[in-house]
Design an enzyme around this catalytic site. Structure first.
Site, PDB file in Angstrom:
ATOM      1  N   ASP A  35     -16.120 -47.028   2.495  1.00 47.82           N
ATOM      2  CA  ASP A  35     -15.224 -45.873   2.412  1.00 47.82           C
ATOM      3  C   ASP A  35     -15.508 -45.040   1.159  1.00 47.82           C
ATOM      4  O   ASP A  35     -15.954 -45.571   0.143  1.00 47.82           O
ATOM      5  CB  ASP A  35     -13.777 -46.395   2.391  1.00 47.82           C
ATOM      6  CG  ASP A  35     -12.782 -45.318   2.776  1.00 47.82           C
ATOM      7  OD1 ASP A  35     -13.201 -44.258   3.272  1.00 47.82           O
ATOM      8  OD2 ASP A  35     -11.569 -45.545   2.587  1.00 47.82           O
ATOM      9  N   ARG A  48     -19.175 -32.900   2.200  1.00 50.43           N
ATOM     10  CA  ARG A  48     -18.935 -34.281   2.643  1.00 50.43           C
ATOM     11  C   ARG A  48     -20.211 -34.902   3.226  1.00 50.43           C
ATOM     12  O   ARG A  48     -20.472 -36.092   3.066  1.00 50.43           O
ATOM     13  CB  ARG A  48     -17.846 -34.312   3.713  1.00 50.43           C
ATOM     14  CG  ARG A  48     -16.456 -33.970   3.211  1.00 50.43           C
ATOM     15  CD  ARG A  48     -15.459 -33.951   4.364  1.00 50.43           C
ATOM     16  NE  ARG A  48     -15.425 -35.231   5.068  1.00 50.43           N
ATOM     17  CZ  ARG A  48     -14.763 -36.310   4.644  1.00 50.43           C
ATOM     18  NH1 ARG A  48     -14.064 -36.264   3.532  1.00 50.43           N
ATOM     19  NH2 ARG A  48     -14.780 -37.429   5.335  1.00 50.43           N
ATOM     20  N   HIS A  52     -22.201 -38.620   2.885  1.00 48.68           N
ATOM     21  CA  HIS A  52     -22.664 -39.561   3.921  1.00 48.68           C
ATOM     22  C   HIS A  52     -24.142 -39.905   3.721  1.00 48.68           C
ATOM     23  O   HIS A  52     -24.542 -41.052   3.894  1.00 48.68           O
ATOM     24  CB  HIS A  52     -22.429 -38.975   5.317  1.00 48.68           C
ATOM     25  CG  HIS A  52     -20.968 -38.837   5.662  1.00 48.68           C
ATOM     26  ND1 HIS A  52     -20.049 -39.845   5.441  1.00 48.68           N
ATOM     27  CD2 HIS A  52     -20.269 -37.797   6.205  1.00 48.68           C
ATOM     28  CE1 HIS A  52     -18.850 -39.434   5.836  1.00 48.68           C
ATOM     29  NE2 HIS A  52     -18.954 -38.200   6.290  1.00 48.68           N
ATOM     30  N   ASN A  83     -12.688 -42.166  14.467  1.00 50.78           N
ATOM     31  CA  ASN A  83     -13.426 -41.141  13.712  1.00 50.78           C
ATOM     32  C   ASN A  83     -13.808 -39.919  14.558  1.00 50.78           C
ATOM     33  O   ASN A  83     -14.196 -38.876  14.015  1.00 50.78           O
ATOM     34  CB  ASN A  83     -14.698 -41.723  13.075  1.00 50.78           C
ATOM     35  CG  ASN A  83     -14.432 -42.577  11.850  1.00 50.78           C
ATOM     36  OD1 ASN A  83     -15.191 -43.489  11.527  1.00 50.78           O
ATOM     37  ND2 ASN A  83     -13.339 -42.296  11.134  1.00 50.78           N
ATOM     38  N   ARG A 209      -6.555 -51.353   3.143  1.00 49.96           N
ATOM     39  CA  ARG A 209      -6.109 -51.558   4.520  1.00 49.96           C
ATOM     40  C   ARG A 209      -7.296 -51.980   5.384  1.00 49.96           C
ATOM     41  O   ARG A 209      -8.450 -51.871   4.958  1.00 49.96           O
ATOM     42  CB  ARG A 209      -5.423 -50.311   5.076  1.00 49.96           C
ATOM     43  CG  ARG A 209      -6.211 -49.056   4.946  1.00 49.96           C
ATOM     44  CD  ARG A 209      -5.490 -47.850   5.554  1.00 49.96           C
ATOM     45  NE  ARG A 209      -6.172 -46.639   5.180  1.00 49.96           N
ATOM     46  CZ  ARG A 209      -5.767 -45.795   4.241  1.00 49.96           C
ATOM     47  NH1 ARG A 209      -4.647 -46.002   3.587  1.00 49.96           N
ATOM     48  NH2 ARG A 209      -6.477 -44.729   3.951  1.00 49.96           N
ATOM     49  N   SER A 211      -7.853 -50.887   8.692  1.00 53.06           N
ATOM     50  CA  SER A 211      -8.367 -49.758   9.488  1.00 53.06           C
ATOM     51  C   SER A 211      -9.025 -50.182  10.802  1.00 53.06           C
ATOM     52  O   SER A 211     -10.097 -49.674  11.155  1.00 53.06           O
ATOM     53  CB  SER A 211      -9.351 -48.921   8.657  1.00 53.06           C
ATOM     54  OG  SER A 211      -8.710 -48.397   7.535  1.00 53.06           O
ATOM     55  N   GLU A 222     -11.381 -63.555   3.340  1.00 56.70           N
ATOM     56  CA  GLU A 222     -10.970 -63.155   1.994  1.00 56.70           C
ATOM     57  C   GLU A 222     -11.255 -61.658   1.858  1.00 56.70           C
ATOM     58  O   GLU A 222     -12.195 -61.142   2.475  1.00 56.70           O
ATOM     59  CB  GLU A 222     -11.794 -63.912   0.950  1.00 56.70           C
ATOM     60  CG  GLU A 222     -11.615 -65.412   0.992  1.00 56.70           C
ATOM     61  CD  GLU A 222     -10.239 -65.836   0.496  1.00 56.70           C
ATOM     62  OE1 GLU A 222      -9.734 -65.209  -0.447  1.00 56.70           O
ATOM     63  OE2 GLU A 222      -9.670 -66.792   1.067  1.00 56.70           O
TER      64      GLU A 222
END
Ligand code: FPP
Length: 258
Positions: A35, A48, A52, A83, A209, A211, A222
């Site tokens: 992320d 953006r 990537h 997405n 999170r 997701s 873990e």
């Protein structure tokens, strides 16, 4: 080819030990939520898409490190079933990027003895990409190094629904009784069939999170979080996560042995 032969003379322990990692305690299956590409780019005043691209470079290094240190399975979350909600320019760019990645990296990964596999609704991706995915999987199927799983058009809930559908069809055809459904049977119906459960999940970029990633397979995983954005995630961060993991006590619902 020389890398495949030469690589056999370097023991994985020799890679792990200088970093204070007890090789015997390494996770078998590491899953990464890569992320923060967009945030990294924004912080630098870049598009953006540049984030990537930088994310691909980070991934290349982490995959190499995973192979060298002797991780059995590395699974990365490249594109979720959710997405598709992103602007179509970004979605198109990502599909193009995955395609370019396979063009550039398939032979290198094969030389590194990687076995690639894709998880998710792969058949629904653009057809050019689907062809490249199948070619890469077939080319590397007999390799013996790190198993590299790329989750594309993947959602954990969607995967579980598809597994239910497979099992329900078997019940409908009287090949299975509902009472005979076990966790192993469900595992075998998932995209990850044949892989060990996830031991360690790494998520970059500060959010904590899941997701919709590997919901079934992370039952006792873990978790390791870092504020670092994915493009800046280096092998040193990866080794730090592995070192932390080797020091954790896993009880799987039991109690500590004396
Ligand atoms: C999350 O960052 C990243 C993605 C949705 C795409 C992941 C893709 C790569 C890392 C490229 C490499 C992958 C392969 C398989 C070649 P984000 O866009 O959600 O970042 P943000 O949360 O900062 O907006």
């Amino acid at each position: 080819m020389w890398k495949k032969i030469f690589g056999r003379f370097i023991r994985h322990e020799q890679v792990a030990e200088p970093f204070g990692i007890n090789h015997a305690r390494l996770p078998r299956h590491v899953a990464i939520i890569m992320d923060g590409n967009g945030r990294w780019a924004k912080r630098k005043g870049l598009l953006r898409t540049v984030g990537h691209r930088a994310g691909v470079d980070a991934l290349r290094e982490i995959l190499r490190t995973a192979g060298r240190i002797g991780i059995d399975v590395l699974t990365v979350y490249a594109f979720s079933t959710e997405n598709w909600k992103r602007p179509h320019e970004e979605v198109d760019f990502l599909m193009q990027l995955f395609s370019e990645y396979l063009d550039k990296e398939t032979q290198n990964m094969h030389d590194d003895n990687v076995r690639i596999r894709f998880l998710g609704r792969v058949g629904e991706l653009p057809s050019v990409l689907v062809q490249k995915v199948h070619y890469a999987e077939k080319l590397m199927q007999n390799n013996t190094g790190v198993r590299f799983c790329v989750a594309v058009n993947y959602g954990g809930q969607d995967e579980i629904c598809r597994a239910f559908q497979v099992l329900a069809e078997k019940i409908k055809d009287s090949k299975l009784l509902p009472a005979d459904i076990t966790p192993d049977l469900v595992s075998d119906a998932l995209d990850t069939h044949g892989l060990p459960p996830v031991d360690l999940v790494i998520r970059t970029s500060g959010d904590m999170r899941v997701s919709n990633f590997l919901l079934w397979q992370t039952a006792y995983a873990e978790f390791w979080f870092t504020d670092t954005n994915w493009p800046e995630f280096t092998p040193q961060h990866f080794l730090a996560a592995l070192r932390d993991y080797t020091k954790r006590e896993r009880r799987f619902g039991g109690i500590k042995e004396k």
